[in-house]
Motif scaffolding. Structure first.
Motif, PDB file in Angstrom:
ATOM      1  N   TYR A   1      -6.706  -5.259  -8.750  1.00 48.69           N
ATOM      2  CA  TYR A   1      -6.693  -4.761  -7.372  1.00 48.69           C
ATOM      3  C   TYR A   1      -6.932  -5.912  -6.394  1.00 48.69           C
ATOM      4  CZ  TYR A   1      -7.902  -2.107  -3.193  1.00 48.69           C
ATOM      5  OH  TYR A   1      -7.933  -1.614  -1.898  1.00 48.69           O
TER       6      TYR A   1
ATOM      7  N   TYR B   1       0.847  -1.190   0.000  1.00 52.66           N
ATOM      8  CA  TYR B   1       0.000   0.000   0.000  1.00 52.66           C
ATOM      9  C   TYR B   1       0.883   1.240   0.000  1.00 52.66           C
ATOM     10  CZ  TYR B   1      -4.142  -2.810   1.084  1.00 52.66           C
ATOM     11  OH  TYR B   1      -5.164  -3.710   1.028  1.00 52.66           O
TER      12      TYR B   1
ATOM     13  N   GLU C   1      -2.668   0.898  -4.997  1.00 54.36           N
ATOM     14  CA  GLU C   1      -3.602   1.969  -5.350  1.00 54.36           C
ATOM     15  C   GLU C   1      -3.509   2.396  -6.808  1.00 54.36           C
ATOM     16  OE1 GLU C   1      -2.710   2.389  -0.936  1.00 54.36           O
ATOM     17  OE2 GLU C   1      -1.568   1.994  -2.773  1.00 54.36           O
TER      18      GLU C   1
ATOM     19  N   TRP D   1       1.106   9.087  -1.213  1.00 59.45           N
ATOM     20  CA  TRP D   1      -0.231   9.613  -1.492  1.00 59.45           C
ATOM     21  C   TRP D   1      -0.167  11.110  -1.792  1.00 59.45           C
ATOM     22  CZ3 TRP D   1      -4.561   8.341  -3.374  1.00 59.45           C
ATOM     23  CH2 TRP D   1      -5.109   7.083  -3.172  1.00 59.45           C
TER      24      TRP D   1
END
Length: 206
Positions: free
Chosen positions: A189, A94, A150, A100
């Motif tokens: 995913y 992740y 992601e 992010w």
């Protein structure tokens, strides 16, 4: 409804062999990505080089630039996955907080910058749409290169908007390819999530 089917069949008949080749290579690329195989990169590079030529012909400039970015990121991702001889490949994971933040910067700064360039310097008739599709795909490709799960989410945001735009530009096979990529990305995913869970369970047992 009948007129839409007729239009689709007409566009299908008008599909050129480079478009067919780009579609086949694109499908192969995403299937290899779903399977977590590094061969997705050389396959993807071939597909994107053909796509650049086809997209420039229909004045999708941001999409063309996006494909050029794909080539660069594919080379980077190919190296990043394999790394140096004797070192283990990068594991699926992740994204962390820093990643992010970079992802969001790529999306929104890229969107604004691409829109400005398209609106100011090109005859694009869909600058907002074209810029958004490209910026979200840029972010997804960056995450894919770093093997972050992601990536599938960002790429599917891009795919969702790209499907009607490509159809609007009479690139019906590219629209169909993008629809296939959208579906495969959902499974991708799920598959990558299983890999992460399995690795965590293995780590806890050892």
């Amino acid at each position: 409804m009948h007129s839409w089917i007729d239009l689709f069949m007409e566009q299908l008949k008008a599909t050129t062999w480079p478009e067919w080749l780009a579609v086949i290579l694109g499908i192969a690329e995403v299937l290899l990505a779903r399977a977590n195989k590094v061969w997705l990169y050389p396959t993807g590079i071939a597909a994107t080089l053909i796509s650049i030529f086809l997209l420039l012909k229909v004045a999708l400039y941001a999409e063309s630039l996006l494909n050029g970015y794909y080539v660069v990121m594919s080379v980077y991702g190919w190296y990043y996955w394999v790394k140096k001889q004797g070192q283990p490949p990068v594991k699926v994971a992740y994204a962390n907080r820093r990643e992010w933040l970079i992802t969001l910067l790529i999306v929104f700064v890229g969107w604004g910058l691409l829109y400005f360039l398209l609106a100011k310097f090109t005859p694009s008739t869909v600058p907002v749409w074209d810029a958004w599709i490209s910026s979200t795909a840029w972010a997804g490709m960056w995450l894919l290169a770093r093997r972050k799960i992601e990536n599938w989410l960002l790429l599917n945001i891009s795919n969702l908007f790209a499907i009607p735009l490509l159809y609007h530009k009479n690139l019906v096979m590219f629209a169909m390819l993008t629809l296939i990529l959208f579906v495969v990305a959902i499974f991708g995913y799920c598959d990558w999530r299983k890999i992460i869970i399995k690795e965590r369970l293995t780590a806890n047992e050892s």
